[in-house]
Design a protein around this motif. Structure first.
Motif, mmCIF file in Angstrom:
data_model
loop_
_atom_site.group_PDB
_atom_site.id
_atom_site.type_symbol
_atom_site.label_atom_id
_atom_site.label_comp_id
_atom_site.label_asym_id
_atom_site.label_seq_id
_atom_site.Cartn_x
_atom_site.Cartn_y
_atom_site.Cartn_z
ATOM 1 N N THR A 1 0.815 -1.216 0.000
ATOM 2 C CA THR A 1 0.000 0.000 0.000
ATOM 3 C C THR A 1 0.847 1.264 0.000
ATOM 4 O O THR A 1 0.320 2.355 -0.134
ATOM 5 C CB THR A 1 -0.905 0.028 1.242
ATOM 6 O OG1 THR A 1 -0.104 -0.300 2.368
ATOM 7 C CG2 THR A 1 -2.062 -0.919 1.094
ATOM 8 N N SER A 2 2.165 1.133 0.187
ATOM 9 C CA SER A 2 2.947 2.365 0.212
ATOM 10 C C SER A 2 3.920 2.460 -0.946
ATOM 11 O O SER A 2 4.698 3.392 -1.017
ATOM 12 C CB SER A 2 3.702 2.486 1.543
ATOM 13 O OG SER A 2 4.674 1.477 1.602
ATOM 14 N N VAL A 3 3.931 1.495 -1.850
ATOM 15 C CA VAL A 3 4.808 1.629 -3.017
ATOM 16 C C VAL A 3 3.984 1.474 -4.288
ATOM 17 O O VAL A 3 2.793 1.142 -4.244
ATOM 18 C CB VAL A 3 5.923 0.562 -3.035
ATOM 19 C CG1 VAL A 3 6.943 0.848 -1.978
ATOM 20 C CG2 VAL A 3 5.324 -0.818 -2.894
ATOM 21 N N GLY A 4 4.670 1.675 -5.403
ATOM 22 C CA GLY A 4 4.053 1.469 -6.700
ATOM 23 C C GLY A 4 2.896 2.426 -6.922
ATOM 24 O O GLY A 4 2.780 3.467 -6.276
ATOM 25 N N VAL A 5 2.043 2.015 -7.834
ATOM 26 C CA VAL A 5 0.933 2.885 -8.212
ATOM 27 C C VAL A 5 0.038 3.174 -7.019
ATOM 28 O O VAL A 5 -0.343 4.316 -6.746
ATOM 29 C CB VAL A 5 0.122 2.220 -9.346
ATOM 30 C CG1 VAL A 5 -1.020 3.118 -9.765
ATOM 31 C CG2 VAL A 5 1.029 1.916 -10.516
ATOM 32 N N ILE A 6 -0.261 2.104 -6.271
ATOM 33 C CA ILE A 6 -1.190 2.268 -5.157
ATOM 34 C C ILE A 6 -0.608 3.214 -4.114
ATOM 35 O O ILE A 6 -1.280 4.134 -3.636
ATOM 36 C CB ILE A 6 -1.517 0.897 -4.526
ATOM 37 C CG1 ILE A 6 -2.223 0.033 -5.569
ATOM 38 C CG2 ILE A 6 -2.365 1.074 -3.287
ATOM 39 C CD1 ILE A 6 -2.485 -1.378 -5.123
#
Lengths: 338, 436
Positions: free
Chosen positions: B24-29
């Motif tokens: 939930t804290s990396v990438g697109v999301i």
């Protein structure tokens, strides 16, 4: 760039005024081109087509004059002028004549020192309403919102009309014709008012022209015609009688189709005088005998020019009305060629 | 202790490997959580903006994409639209752009000579390259000197000897300046050079070019200014305005800071007068008033008049922009230049101007962009720039009533030019970045 330019830039004002009476005809002949002031685009009256050729009702007058003077209807340099620049362009000599939907008024003729050589279109201010409004006369427009171009004579005419009929209205000021179309279609006003020919052009551009009607009342006189500068009578005469030649040609039944036949000589003396087979009218103002023949040949007679550019078979679809010949109940009338 | 086992059973002895951060804290999301939905307010704003963007695109995109490219009139367009998408569908009629593209680009310029403005534009880029990009080879500076003379010749045509004569004026001015300056002094040299060049241009240049033209007639067909139109006119006006107003603006800015009272008051007066008048007024002066002042029959080209007015107008703004850059320089820079024993011009060239211009790059480019867009005002005095052409096209019976397509296209082309200019200024700022 050139020396003349720089010298000109440095030369002072006073020199200009005195030289106004110089012979325009000689200038045009020397230049080999007629500089004709037209509008910056008006449907049916002046517009360049896809290949860049100008065409239209006003343009045809320029071409006729060029044909008469220079023997070449294409020897015209069209100078687009706006409502604000048209009169200076003419007064300063930038153009030789103006054929640009200009209303003949006292002040323009007298105060601005121009010469209107005739009237080629009798226009007048009218109203357009949506059919759904159910109005059949301008007298029913009490309390209407009216889209009107600001700063024009139409604004004053409108005020006069409503006042003299004891009616009230609410003006919606607009700047250009294109804006008028948008505002009117968007329902910002009940009715749109401008010159009747302009209303026809606007209506022709609508997706459903049938949903709108132009009311029968015409509330002002807008005689439109070509004009030249004061002070060069010879040039004024040439433009005036070129217009008259087109009108007379229609009256005498000379068309672009039969003109070559008639130019061989007929037993109608007026046709002969006009087409130069008898007498030498052209020589009186410095042209040859064939001047009128070429002017008529360029775009046809007055009626042909009307039908081709703004007549009933064009998108504008204007009927002759006041612009029919006097013999057919209109006001178009030329003095005789004698 | 090393790998010795701990006696305490619940204490781990070896290090754990790194774990990836929670999804939930990396990438697109993660990016979306951080930037779009970090709290309730931003979530609401995000959703609102998304809805706004969607509703605009949902209206515009189908209108654009359904557009008709093949038709010869607005009515034909409407018929085709009604046929293919059903009555009442709104769709663009791009056919007008297709039919009138060349007119919007070149106006009345003769179509068999389109290569001339094109070549002039290419040469212009070649001339600009060594000025704009320091990686361009130095020999390209030849273009920078030649193009101001070749470019107008390509556009207007005529004999090749006219630009040659114009160029010779500068050469003569330069040598007279040098000779007189050596004999008397800098100021006298400057004046003598300017006078010599003006005398040449006014009285001798035309005879010179005429004489050479009669001996060696190298000429291309003349095209009158009246034929200029569309974007070609806008670009011609914009580029001359930009190229001339920049040096003029520098001179005015320096003049405004000068200690010489007459120079200073002349510059201040000019700047304040021009800035106090709207551009459209100056254009009316160019098109209307000058006509009354000049003797009848004077061939003072309308486009030349407009160019002069646009140049003067933007030079006044440019002067103030550059003055801002000069004012932002610390006093110490001027004093250091004096302490080094540099002359006024050396100090300006080596110390003051490079810094002052760097500071003012964003404003300079803004002024240029503004100037380029202001060229559309010439449609009001009857010149056929893109806006003027839009009106001319609308007044054909076939295209009467078409609005969005024409103006949309013009806006799009203007956007491309202005966007490129603004990107270039950002590149330049990064390149000249000397801070930390």
């Amino acid at each position: 760039m050139k020396k003349t330019i720089l010298l000109g830039a440095l030369t002072v004002a006073g020199l200009a005024a005195g030289t106004a009476a110089a012979a325009t005809l000689d200038d045009v002949k020397a230049r080999g081109k007629l500089n004709c002031g037209v509008s910056t685009g008006l449907v049916g009256f002046a517009a360049p087509d896809a290949s860049g050729e100008w065409a239209g009702y006003d343009v045809a007058i320029c071409r006729a004059v060029a044909a008469a003077v220079l023997a070449d209807p294409t020897a015209v340099e069209f100078v687009p002028t706006t409502g604000k620049t048209r009169f200076t362009a003419l007064a300063s000599g930038e153009v030789d004549m103006l054929a640009r939907n200009t209303t003949w008024t006292f002040t323009r003729d007298v105060d601005l020192k121009f010469e209107f050589v005739g009237i080629n279109y009798y226009d007048g201010q009218g109203f357009m309403v949506p059919k759904s409004l159910g109005v059949t006369s301008a007298k029913d427009l009490d309390g209407a919102t009216v889209c009107i171009q600001t700063g024009t004579t139409t604004e004053l005419n409108l005020a006069d009309f409503f006042r003299s009929n004891n009616m009230s209205y609410e003006p919606v000021p607009i700047e250009t014709n294109a804006e008028a179309q948008q505002q009117y279609l968007a329902g910002a006003c009940d009715t749109l008012t401008t010159d009747a020919s302009g209303l026809a052009a606007t209506r022709a551009a609508f997706e459903n022209p049938g949903d709108h009607v132009v009311l029968p009342e015409i509330i002002s006189k807008e005689p439109l015609g070509p004009l030249v500068r004061h002070g060069d009578q010879q040039w004024g005469d040439i433009v005036r009688w070129t217009l008259n030649a087109l009108i007379t040609a229609e009256e005498l039944g000379i068309t672009s189709a039969n003109i070559d036949e008639l130019a061989k000589g007929t037993n109608n003396p007026e046709i002969n005088r006009l087409l130069g087979t008898e007498g030498d009218l052209g020589g009186m103002f410095g042209l040859d005998k064939q001047w009128a023949y070429r002017a008529i040949k360029a775009g046809g007679n007055f009626g042909e020019i009307f039908e081709k550019n703004i007549g009933e078979n064009t998108p504008l679809g204007l009927s002759r009305g006041l612009n029919a010949l006097w013999t057919e109940g209109g006001l178009i009338y030329s003095p005789p060629f004698r | 202790m090393g790998g010795a086992k701990s006696s305490i059973g619940y204490v781990r002895t070896e290090m754990l490997g790194e774990k990836p951060p929670p999804p939930t804290s990396v990438g697109v999301i993660g990016w979306m959580r951080q930037n779009l939905f970090s709290d309730i307010l931003s979530t609401i704003l995000t959703l609102l903006s998304l809805y706004l963007v969607y509703s605009v695109l949902a209206g515009v995109l189908p209108w654009m994409l359904k557009g008709i490219w093949n038709a010869s009139s607005l009515n034909e367009c409407r018929e085709i639209i009604a046929e293919s998408y059903g009555e009442g569908t709104e769709a663009a009629c791009w056919a007008v752009i297709r039919e009138r593209f060349w007119q919007l680009m070149y106006g009345f310029y003769p179509s068999d000579m389109y290569w001339r403005p094109n070549l002039a534009l290419i040469l212009l880029f070649a001339a600009l390259a060594p000025v704009l990009f320091d990686k361009a080879p130095r020999w390209m500076l030849v273009f920078s000197v030649a193009v101001p003379f070749i470019g107008p010749w390509l556009l207007w045509g005529g004999t090749i000897w006219t630009p040659v004569a114009a160029f010779l004026g500068f050469v003569i001015g330069f040598f007279v300046n040098r000779y007189v300056a050596r004999a008397t002094g800098t100021l006298a040299g400057l004046l003598a050079g300017v006078v010599a060049a003006i005398v040449w241009w006014l009285f001798l240049a035309e005879a010179f070019s005429d004489a050479l033209a009669s001996v060696l007639p190298l000429a291309i067909e003349t095209v009158e200014s009246r034929k200029f139109g569309g974007f070609m006119l806008a670009i011609t006006l914009g580029i001359t305005g930009i190229a001339l107003s920049f040096p003029l603006g520098i001179v005015l800015a320096l003049g405004r800071q000068s200690n010489l009272v007459i120079v200073k008051s002349l510059c201040v007066g000019f700047i304040e007068f021009i800035r106090g008048v709207p551009l459209i007024t100056l254009l009316f002066v160019a098109s209307v008033l000058l006509n009354y002042f000049l003797p009848k029959g004077t061939e003072f080209d309308i486009i030349l008049r407009v160019m002069i007015m646009i140049t003067l107008f933007s030079a006044a703004y440019m002067a103030e922009v550059i003055r801002g850059g000069l004012a932002a320089l610390p006093r110490g820079q001027y004093e250091a230049a004096d302490a080094l024993g540099l002359t006024y011009w050396q100090a300006q060239r080596l110390i003051i101007m490079p810094q002052a211009l760097k500071i003012s790059i964003p404003s300079i480019v803004s002024t240029f962009i503004g100037l380029f867009k202001d060229t559309t005002l010439v449609s009001i005095i009857g010149l056929a720039d893109p806006i003027g052409w839009a009106k001319l096209i609308q007044s054909n019976a076939e295209w009467n009533g078409i609005v969005w397509e024409l103006y949309g296209f013009i806006a799009f082309v203007f956007f491309i030019f202005c966007y490129l200019m603004s990107r270039y200024s950002m590149y330049l700022e990064r390149k000249l970045q000397t801070g930390h």
